[in-house]
Design a protein around this motif. Structure first.
Motif, PDB file in Angstrom:
ATOM      1  N   PRO A  39       0.809  -1.218   0.000  1.00 48.45           N
ATOM      2  CA  PRO A  39       0.000   0.000   0.000  1.00 48.45           C
ATOM      3  C   PRO A  39       0.844   1.270   0.000  1.00 48.45           C
ATOM      4  O   PRO A  39       0.536   2.229  -0.704  1.00 48.45           O
ATOM      5  CB  PRO A  39      -0.822  -0.127   1.294  1.00 48.45           C
ATOM      6  CG  PRO A  39      -0.916  -1.585   1.539  1.00 48.45           C
ATOM      7  CD  PRO A  39       0.393  -2.140   1.084  1.00 48.45           C
ATOM      8  N   LEU A  40       1.917   1.288   0.779  1.00 48.27           N
ATOM      9  CA  LEU A  40       2.789   2.459   0.809  1.00 48.27           C
ATOM     10  C   LEU A  40       3.469   2.669  -0.538  1.00 48.27           C
ATOM     11  O   LEU A  40       3.599   3.803  -1.013  1.00 48.27           O
ATOM     12  CB  LEU A  40       3.845   2.307   1.911  1.00 48.27           C
ATOM     13  CG  LEU A  40       3.357   2.493   3.350  1.00 48.27           C
ATOM     14  CD1 LEU A  40       4.471   2.158   4.338  1.00 48.27           C
ATOM     15  CD2 LEU A  40       2.869   3.910   3.575  1.00 48.27           C
ATOM     16  N   TYR A  41       3.895   1.591  -1.171  1.00 49.89           N
ATOM     17  CA  TYR A  41       4.579   1.681  -2.463  1.00 49.89           C
ATOM     18  C   TYR A  41       3.653   2.297  -3.515  1.00 49.89           C
ATOM     19  O   TYR A  41       4.028   3.241  -4.219  1.00 49.89           O
ATOM     20  CB  TYR A  41       5.044   0.298  -2.898  1.00 49.89           C
ATOM     21  CG  TYR A  41       5.794   0.293  -4.216  1.00 49.89           C
ATOM     22  CD1 TYR A  41       7.136   0.653  -4.273  1.00 49.89           C
ATOM     23  CD2 TYR A  41       5.166  -0.084  -5.400  1.00 49.89           C
ATOM     24  CE1 TYR A  41       7.830   0.646  -5.475  1.00 49.89           C
ATOM     25  CE2 TYR A  41       5.851  -0.086  -6.602  1.00 49.89           C
ATOM     26  CZ  TYR A  41       7.181   0.278  -6.636  1.00 49.89           C
ATOM     27  OH  TYR A  41       7.855   0.276  -7.837  1.00 49.89           O
ATOM     28  N   PHE A  42       2.444   1.770  -3.625  1.00 48.44           N
ATOM     29  CA  PHE A  42       1.510   2.286  -4.619  1.00 48.44           C
ATOM     30  C   PHE A  42       1.009   3.684  -4.263  1.00 48.44           C
ATOM     31  O   PHE A  42       0.745   4.497  -5.155  1.00 48.44           O
ATOM     32  CB  PHE A  42       0.340   1.320  -4.805  1.00 48.44           C
ATOM     33  CG  PHE A  42       0.739   0.037  -5.466  1.00 48.44           C
ATOM     34  CD1 PHE A  42       1.255   0.030  -6.746  1.00 48.44           C
ATOM     35  CD2 PHE A  42       0.618  -1.175  -4.803  1.00 48.44           C
ATOM     36  CE1 PHE A  42       1.639  -1.154  -7.368  1.00 48.44           C
ATOM     37  CE2 PHE A  42       0.998  -2.365  -5.407  1.00 48.44           C
ATOM     38  CZ  PHE A  42       1.511  -2.345  -6.695  1.00 48.44           C
ATOM     39  N   SER A  43       0.901   3.970  -2.984  1.00 46.13           N
ATOM     40  CA  SER A  43       0.512   5.319  -2.577  1.00 46.13           C
ATOM     41  C   SER A  43       1.612   6.316  -2.919  1.00 46.13           C
ATOM     42  O   SER A  43       1.332   7.467  -3.276  1.00 46.13           O
ATOM     43  CB  SER A  43       0.221   5.354  -1.077  1.00 46.13           C
ATOM     44  OG  SER A  43      -0.934   4.583  -0.776  1.00 46.13           O
ATOM     45  N   GLU A  44       2.870   5.882  -2.799  1.00 48.61           N
ATOM     46  CA  GLU A  44       3.997   6.730  -3.207  1.00 48.61           C
ATOM     47  C   GLU A  44       3.912   7.068  -4.693  1.00 48.61           C
ATOM     48  O   GLU A  44       4.148   8.212  -5.099  1.00 48.61           O
ATOM     49  CB  GLU A  44       5.321   6.019  -2.934  1.00 48.61           C
ATOM     50  CG  GLU A  44       5.878   6.178  -1.548  1.00 48.61           C
ATOM     51  CD  GLU A  44       7.299   5.664  -1.481  1.00 48.61           C
ATOM     52  OE1 GLU A  44       8.215   6.363  -1.970  1.00 48.61           O
ATOM     53  OE2 GLU A  44       7.503   4.543  -0.968  1.00 48.61           O
ATOM     54  N   ILE A  45       3.599   6.053  -5.502  1.00 51.03           N
ATOM     55  CA  ILE A  45       3.472   6.286  -6.942  1.00 51.03           C
ATOM     56  C   ILE A  45       2.336   7.261  -7.212  1.00 51.03           C
ATOM     57  O   ILE A  45       2.465   8.181  -8.027  1.00 51.03           O
ATOM     58  CB  ILE A  45       3.235   4.957  -7.686  1.00 51.03           C
ATOM     59  CG1 ILE A  45       4.481   4.067  -7.587  1.00 51.03           C
ATOM     60  CG2 ILE A  45       2.876   5.212  -9.153  1.00 51.03           C
ATOM     61  CD1 ILE A  45       4.321   2.707  -8.247  1.00 51.03           C
ATOM     62  N   ALA A 178      10.008   2.912  -0.506  1.00 48.63           N
ATOM     63  CA  ALA A 178      10.549   1.918  -1.433  1.00 48.63           C
ATOM     64  C   ALA A 178      10.560   2.456  -2.862  1.00 48.63           C
ATOM     65  O   ALA A 178      11.512   2.223  -3.617  1.00 48.63           O
ATOM     66  CB  ALA A 178       9.752   0.621  -1.356  1.00 48.63           C
ATOM     67  N   PHE A 179       9.512   3.187  -3.238  1.00 53.68           N
ATOM     68  CA  PHE A 179       9.482   3.737  -4.595  1.00 53.68           C
ATOM     69  C   PHE A 179      10.509   4.845  -4.753  1.00 53.68           C
ATOM     70  O   PHE A 179      11.242   4.893  -5.747  1.00 53.68           O
ATOM     71  CB  PHE A 179       8.085   4.259  -4.938  1.00 53.68           C
ATOM     72  CG  PHE A 179       8.010   4.841  -6.327  1.00 53.68           C
ATOM     73  CD1 PHE A 179       8.121   4.025  -7.437  1.00 53.68           C
ATOM     74  CD2 PHE A 179       7.856   6.205  -6.513  1.00 53.68           C
ATOM     75  CE1 PHE A 179       8.076   4.554  -8.725  1.00 53.68           C
ATOM     76  CE2 PHE A 179       7.812   6.749  -7.797  1.00 53.68           C
ATOM     77  CZ  PHE A 179       7.917   5.919  -8.898  1.00 53.68           C
ATOM     78  N   ALA A 180      10.599   5.732  -3.791  1.00 51.25           N
ATOM     79  CA  ALA A 180      11.564   6.828  -3.866  1.00 51.25           C
ATOM     80  C   ALA A 180      12.994   6.295  -3.940  1.00 51.25           C
ATOM     81  O   ALA A 180      13.831   6.837  -4.670  1.00 51.25           O
ATOM     82  CB  ALA A 180      11.410   7.746  -2.650  1.00 51.25           C
ATOM     83  N   THR A 181      13.263   5.221  -3.211  1.00 46.31           N
ATOM     84  CA  THR A 181      14.606   4.650  -3.170  1.00 46.31           C
ATOM     85  C   THR A 181      14.990   3.992  -4.485  1.00 46.31           C
ATOM     86  O   THR A 181      16.168   3.974  -4.856  1.00 46.31           O
ATOM     87  CB  THR A 181      14.710   3.633  -2.018  1.00 46.31           C
ATOM     88  OG1 THR A 181      14.353   4.272  -0.790  1.00 46.31           O
ATOM     89  CG2 THR A 181      16.115   3.064  -1.890  1.00 46.31           C
ATOM     90  N   THR A 182      14.034   3.447  -5.198  1.00 44.62           N
ATOM     91  CA  THR A 182      14.325   2.671  -6.410  1.00 44.62           C
ATOM     92  C   THR A 182      13.928   3.381  -7.698  1.00 44.62           C
ATOM     93  O   THR A 182      14.202   2.869  -8.785  1.00 44.62           O
ATOM     94  CB  THR A 182      13.594   1.318  -6.360  1.00 44.62           C
ATOM     95  OG1 THR A 182      12.170   1.549  -6.234  1.00 44.62           O
ATOM     96  CG2 THR A 182      14.070   0.480  -5.178  1.00 44.62           C
ATOM     97  N   ARG A 183      13.323   4.539  -7.588  1.00 48.46           N
ATOM     98  CA  ARG A 183      12.719   5.185  -8.761  1.00 48.46           C
ATOM     99  C   ARG A 183      13.703   5.420  -9.901  1.00 48.46           C
ATOM    100  O   ARG A 183      13.357   5.224 -11.077  1.00 48.46           O
ATOM    101  CB  ARG A 183      12.088   6.512  -8.343  1.00 48.46           C
ATOM    102  CG  ARG A 183      11.346   7.227  -9.457  1.00 48.46           C
ATOM    103  CD  ARG A 183      10.663   8.481  -8.938  1.00 48.46           C
ATOM    104  NE  ARG A 183       9.929   9.158  -9.986  1.00 48.46           N
ATOM    105  CZ  ARG A 183       9.180  10.254  -9.805  1.00 48.46           C
ATOM    106  NH1 ARG A 183       9.070  10.766  -8.584  1.00 48.46           N
ATOM    107  NH2 ARG A 183       8.543  10.817 -10.811  1.00 48.46           N
TER     108      ARG A 183
END
Length: 224
Positions: A39-45, A178-183
């Motif tokens: 949920p956090l990953y997709f919310s980040e996106i 997680a998204f910010a780290t791997t974007r």
């Protein structure tokens, strides 16, 4: 003529205003196995690409983490909504159930149930709804690891976590960012995941596979 200012009428008008502010792209419901990580990953996106919150709803599976529970809850949340979460019944064009292979006994049953629902459900506009399982073998973290390594052979989820932590120091499920780290490595991860999808599917367990790539591509190409 007296103006109708009843609570029911006000609620109706508020809903109409909300729907009027909704963006022009499809309404998407994402229900995940994980309580925080996915949920956090997709919310980040959603935040990074400024996707309309009235269009992209991200929720965890409240009944449990078994794949069949994720799919069933996604179906129920779509059909009946949840007034406490401001989710209206049948208010989506696309529904995605996100879960891992891991050692779940209901994994293949969940894949089958999702397939049986695709194109069968109808939304509030009487349209056929896309209903898809987004599975990862062995786990969601394979998608993150593909940002750093080109995985081609089966790997246990514990090994995936061990190797991921070599690239993201201190990585823990549910930690966020997680998204910010791997974007910045998203393009290479996408290429690697798509090459895996050319060889394997969510059914070819234990071969590595992740459907996360398709959902990520969908989200980042939506017009805000």
């Amino acid at each position: 003529m007296a103006r109708d200012n009843s609570p029911k009428e006000r609620q109706k008008k508020q809903l109409e205003r909300k729907q009027g502010r909704r963006a022009s792209y499809d309404r998407i419901l994402i229900v995940s196995e994980g309580s925080k990580t996915e949920p956090l990953y997709f919310s980040e996106i959603r935040a990074a690409y400024r996707l309309h919150t009235a269009n992209v709803e991200v929720r965890r599976s409240e009944p449990g983490t078994a794949p069949i529970q994720v799919v069933q809850y996604a179906k129920e949340l779509f059909e009946y909504g949840d007034r406490h979460k401001n989710i209206q019944p049948r208010a989506f064009e696309q529904v995605y159930a996100v879960f891992d292979r891991d050692d779940h006994r209901s994994y293949f049953d969940a894949l089958g149930l999702a397939e049986s629902l695709d194109g069968i459900l109808r939304n509030d506009a009487k349209q056929a709804v896309t209903f898809r399982a987004i599975a990862s073998v062995p786990s969601f973290e394979l998608w993150l690891l593909l940002h750093f390594e080109d995985i081609q052979t089966p790997m246990h989820r514990d090994e995936v976590m061990r190797r991921l932590r070599q690239h993201i120091i201190g990585y823990e499920k549910g930690a966020g960012r997680a998204f910010a780290t791997t974007r910045e490595r998203l393009e290479v991860a996408t290429q690697r995941a798509e090459r895996l999808a050319e060889r394997f599917t969510c059914y070819t367990d234990p071969e590595p596979y992740t459907g996360i790539v398709a959902l990520v591509k969908l989200l980042i190409t939506l017009k805000a």
